[in-house]
Design an enzyme around this catalytic site. Structure first.
Site, PDB file in Angstrom:
ATOM      1  N   GLY A 236      36.558  16.421 -15.503  1.00 12.17           N
ATOM      2  CA  GLY A 236      37.772  17.200 -15.641  1.00 12.17           C
ATOM      3  C   GLY A 236      38.870  16.859 -14.668  1.00 12.17           C
ATOM      4  O   GLY A 236      39.852  17.588 -14.579  1.00 12.17           O
ATOM      5  N   ASP A 237      38.708  15.747 -13.923  1.00 14.75           N
ATOM      6  CA  ASP A 237      39.768  15.396 -12.980  1.00 14.75           C
ATOM      7  C   ASP A 237      39.824  13.878 -12.840  1.00 14.75           C
ATOM      8  O   ASP A 237      39.384  13.164 -13.727  1.00 14.75           O
ATOM      9  CB  ASP A 237      39.558  16.091 -11.637  1.00 14.75           C
ATOM     10  CG  ASP A 237      40.875  16.572 -11.026  1.00 14.75           C
ATOM     11  OD1 ASP A 237      41.732  15.714 -10.770  1.00 14.75           O
ATOM     12  OD2 ASP A 237      41.045  17.784 -10.819  1.00 14.75           O
ATOM     13  N   ASP A 238      40.363  13.399 -11.716  1.00 10.14           N
ATOM     14  CA  ASP A 238      40.568  11.961 -11.570  1.00 10.14           C
ATOM     15  C   ASP A 238      39.240  11.203 -11.593  1.00 10.14           C
ATOM     16  O   ASP A 238      38.298  11.569 -10.884  1.00 10.14           O
ATOM     17  CB  ASP A 238      41.261  11.657 -10.241  1.00 10.14           C
ATOM     18  CG  ASP A 238      42.599  12.365 -10.101  1.00 10.14           C
ATOM     19  OD1 ASP A 238      43.304  12.492 -11.129  1.00 10.14           O
ATOM     20  OD2 ASP A 238      42.933  12.779  -8.983  1.00 10.14           O
TER      21      ASP A 238
END
Length: 438
Positions: A236-238
């Site tokens: 859900g992120d980098d």
């Protein structure tokens, strides 16, 4: 005959029982093999004992064999010198939120925390042919921190710290509590053949964007000469993020499912620090949505507003420095909302009027090269500042520090046929190879 002496009669040759536990560690010269206690008991003392006996001599080997699960109920630092740590089984982190919030190691950036630190030199950590590694017990943390950005106390499960000439390979990290891997204050580090997956399964979750945020794959910080190759990331992120003072970093053959993609930043958050990101290569990367998370962006650069507004982790700004000498090539986008962008108006104080500070950043972006980039973007809504971000390429640089020497070659990113607006936006940017609109 004492109890430990009696028990030792029933152990395989070479195994010893640690005082105060029912587990065993086999020590055979420079080779140590750890068996788990089971039943939820803490395996950290046994692991540290094996590291002490076999991890700090050239040629030493510590083995955590499959299919065993090793319980990590407390923070630990494993210091390795010239040795090999085989994690063919899995390190499973306990569910004691109160312990981890109050006792994890602290990081000098955005009030972050870590749970397992590896320090030392000339070592190898290997997950083996079936990629053993880590289960962070992350669902507990996703539910606990739902909707919150940078919630204090979520620990990262793997922290490479003060290390030189190290190789970490064939490792799976499932359900990390926060960022999966942080490489800090280290040099000549290779991380090869990693699998990272953060998936939310809470039946009450209604917005997976918020429930699994800050589950980065790997972040580099104050580190030099790092190679990141052959990674698969879903979360859900980098997937990869270059934090301040990341230099000479090489990234190749990465597959990204969901999230914001690969980030240069965030940078310029602290007014008393000078952040450098320099000599970076990102090559052969594909981006596409996961079943749970949109692919919000692909390659992006972000620097904080030019004034110090609020406090970290969600506020700040006014820092200085530069990103320079970056090559991004051989990239494929599939259904990416905003494939390439630069944002110099960063703040995470979403409920406050930060737009008044756009164009104040003095952080500089220079000599960025993009080659052989193909795929498609999507029409997207406005961002938190209210600006339209429906572009294939959006280069919004600060008036106080325009971006210089941005070069694009063989870049073909298609937008939906029904979209009739501009595909490239440039503000305060020196661009070659693209037709800009402002």
């Amino acid at each position: 005959m004492g109890l430990l002496s009696i028990l030792s009669l029933f152990l395989p040759f070479g195994f010893s029982i640690l005082s105060g536990s029912s587990s065993s560690v086999r020590v055979d010269g420079n080779n140590c093999t750890v068996r788990p206690l089971g039943h939820g008991h803490d395996d950290v003392p046994n692991i540290l004992y094996a590291v002490e006996k076999c991890g700090q001599t050239a040629g030493g080997r510590i083995s955590l064999p499959a299919p065993y699960t090793y319980r990590v109920n407390q923070r630990m630092t494993t210091h390795l010198e010239g040795s090999l740590l085989n994690i063919y089984g899995a390190l499973f982190f306990s569910d004691d939120i109160n312990y981890w919030v109050n006792n994890s190691y602290r990081v000098d950036f955005q009030q972050q925390s870590t749970a397992w630190r590896i320090t030392g030199h000339d070592y190898v950590v290997d997950g083996g042919p079936h990629r053993g590694g880590i289960d962070g017990n992350g669902q507990l943390w996703y539910t606990w921190a739902k909707g919150g950005s940078n919630v204090f106390g979520r620990p990262m499960p793997l922290h490479v710290l003060n290390s030189t000439r190290a190789v970490l390979r064939n490792i799976a990290i499932r359900q990390p509590q926060f960022w999966a891997v942080l490489v800090e204050s280290s040099s000549h580090i290779e991380l090869d053949n990693f699998y990272v997956n953060a998936t939310n399964s809470d039946p009450d979750a209604t917005d997976d964007t918020q429930w699994i945020q800050n589950t980065d794959g790997i972040d580099t910080y104050r580190s030099d000469n790092v190679r990141i190759t052959n990674w698969v990331y879903e979360g859900g992120d980098d997937a990869v993020a270059f934090k301040p003072n990341s230099t000479n970093i090489y990234v190749e053959n990465v597959t990204v499912y969901g999230g914001p993609g690969i980030a240069f930043g965030s940078l310029g958050q602290y007014p008393d620090r000078y952040d450098i990101v320099e000599n970076i290569t990102v090559k052969n990367v594909s981006f596409q949505p996961s079943f749970q998370r949109a692919m919000n962006s692909g390659i992006y650069f972000k620097s904080w507003i030019g004034v110090n507004y609020g406090v970290p982790p969600n506020g700040g700004g006014g820092g200085h420095g530069y990103v320079r000498n970056v090559t991004v090539e051989d990239i494929t986008f599939k259904d990416v909302q905003l494939p390439i962008y630069i944002d110099t108006c960063l703040s995470y104080l979403f409920n406050e009027n930060v737009t008044q500070f756009c164009d104040t950043s003095t952080y500089r972006f220079d000599d960025l090269r993009f080659r052989n980039i193909h795929g498609n973007g999507l029409a997207t809504p406005t961002d938190y500042t209210g600006r339209n971000i429906t572009f294939a390429v959006s280069l919004i640089c600060s008036e106080a520090a325009p971006c210089t020497r941005l070069a694009f070659e063989d870049v073909d990113i298609k937008l939906p046929e029904w979209y009739t607006g501009n595909s490239v936006l440039c503000e305060h940017a020196d661009v070659k190879g693209l037709t800009c609109n402002s």
